[in-house]
Design a protein around this motif. Structure first.
Motif, mmCIF file in Angstrom:
data_model
loop_
_atom_site.group_PDB
_atom_site.id
_atom_site.type_symbol
_atom_site.label_atom_id
_atom_site.label_comp_id
_atom_site.label_asym_id
_atom_site.label_seq_id
_atom_site.Cartn_x
_atom_site.Cartn_y
_atom_site.Cartn_z
ATOM 1 N N GLN A 72 -29.426 -18.602 8.997
ATOM 2 C CA GLN A 72 -29.837 -18.623 10.392
ATOM 3 C C GLN A 72 -30.076 -17.190 10.836
ATOM 4 O O GLN A 72 -29.278 -16.297 10.532
ATOM 5 N N THR A 73 -31.180 -16.979 11.524
ATOM 6 C CA THR A 73 -31.484 -15.635 11.999
ATOM 7 C C THR A 73 -32.123 -15.709 13.371
ATOM 8 O O THR A 73 -32.811 -16.675 13.694
ATOM 9 N N ASP A 74 -31.847 -14.701 14.147
ATOM 10 C CA ASP A 74 -32.507 -14.559 15.444
ATOM 11 C C ASP A 74 -33.418 -13.333 15.406
ATOM 12 O O ASP A 74 -33.835 -12.830 16.429
ATOM 13 N N GLY A 75 -33.716 -12.862 14.195
ATOM 14 C CA GLY A 75 -34.532 -11.661 14.036
ATOM 15 C C GLY A 75 -33.684 -10.425 13.790
ATOM 16 O O GLY A 75 -34.096 -9.517 13.077
ATOM 17 N N ARG A 76 -32.519 -10.380 14.375
ATOM 18 C CA ARG A 76 -31.598 -9.245 14.190
ATOM 19 C C ARG A 76 -30.451 -9.605 13.267
ATOM 20 O O ARG A 76 -30.045 -8.808 12.440
ATOM 21 N N HIS A 77 -29.886 -10.765 13.474
ATOM 22 C CA HIS A 77 -28.700 -11.184 12.726
ATOM 23 C C HIS A 77 -29.079 -12.252 11.715
ATOM 24 O O HIS A 77 -29.849 -13.151 12.033
ATOM 25 N N HIS A 78 -28.530 -12.125 10.519
ATOM 26 C CA HIS A 78 -28.777 -13.091 9.445
ATOM 27 C C HIS A 78 -27.421 -13.618 9.001
ATOM 28 O O HIS A 78 -26.568 -12.845 8.577
ATOM 29 N N ARG A 79 -27.229 -14.952 9.121
ATOM 30 C CA ARG A 79 -25.927 -15.553 8.822
ATOM 31 C C ARG A 79 -26.068 -16.828 8.019
ATOM 32 O O ARG A 79 -27.030 -17.563 8.186
#
Length: 129
Positions: A72-79
């Motif tokens: 899952q990513t919001d463009g900044r964070h990748h989890r």
């Protein structure tokens, strides 16, 4: 980090940093007498692998594939979520997270006790993600 201008410069600066995949766990206690209110939060952070941004994101993609979970990513964070917290406390969350390798391992001695309590916390139906 160099001082490039604009969003493109910021992205280039991020690409130039070493990156890491971190094992991140958070245990959230309940406020005394109220399972709907969060009390203290305890954190554990462990660096698992370090490399370039592309290498680290490839490691995270591989881990997600092997675990059968999405990145899952919001463009900044990748989890990659391994455990999503409940809405009741105590509860815990656990994720593999990619980001610049600027954080250091940190797990206080009080964390393991809080983590065990979080894992025994109130049951809740799991929602798919």
């Amino acid at each position: 980090m160099t001082s490039s201008s604009g969003v493109d410069g910021f992205r280039r600066d991020l690409d130039d940093l070493p990156w890491a995949v971190y094992d991140v766990r958070r245990a959230m206690a309940a406020k005394p007498g109220d399972q709907m209110a969060r009390g203290n939060t305890y954190r554990s952070l462990e660096l698992l692998v370090e490399g370039s941004r592309a290498e680290v994101l490839a490691h995270l993609d591989r881990a997600a594939y092997l675990l059968g979970r999405p990145v899952q990513t919001d463009g900044r964070h990748h989890r990659v979520w391994l455990r999503i917290r409940n809405m009741y406390y105590p509860c815990g969350e656990h994720a593999l997270v990619a980001g610049p390798a600027l954080a250091h391992d940190k797990t206080l001695s009080s964390f393991e006790k809080a983590w065990r309590a979080a894992l025994r916390g109130p049951a809740q139906l799991s929602l798919s993600f």
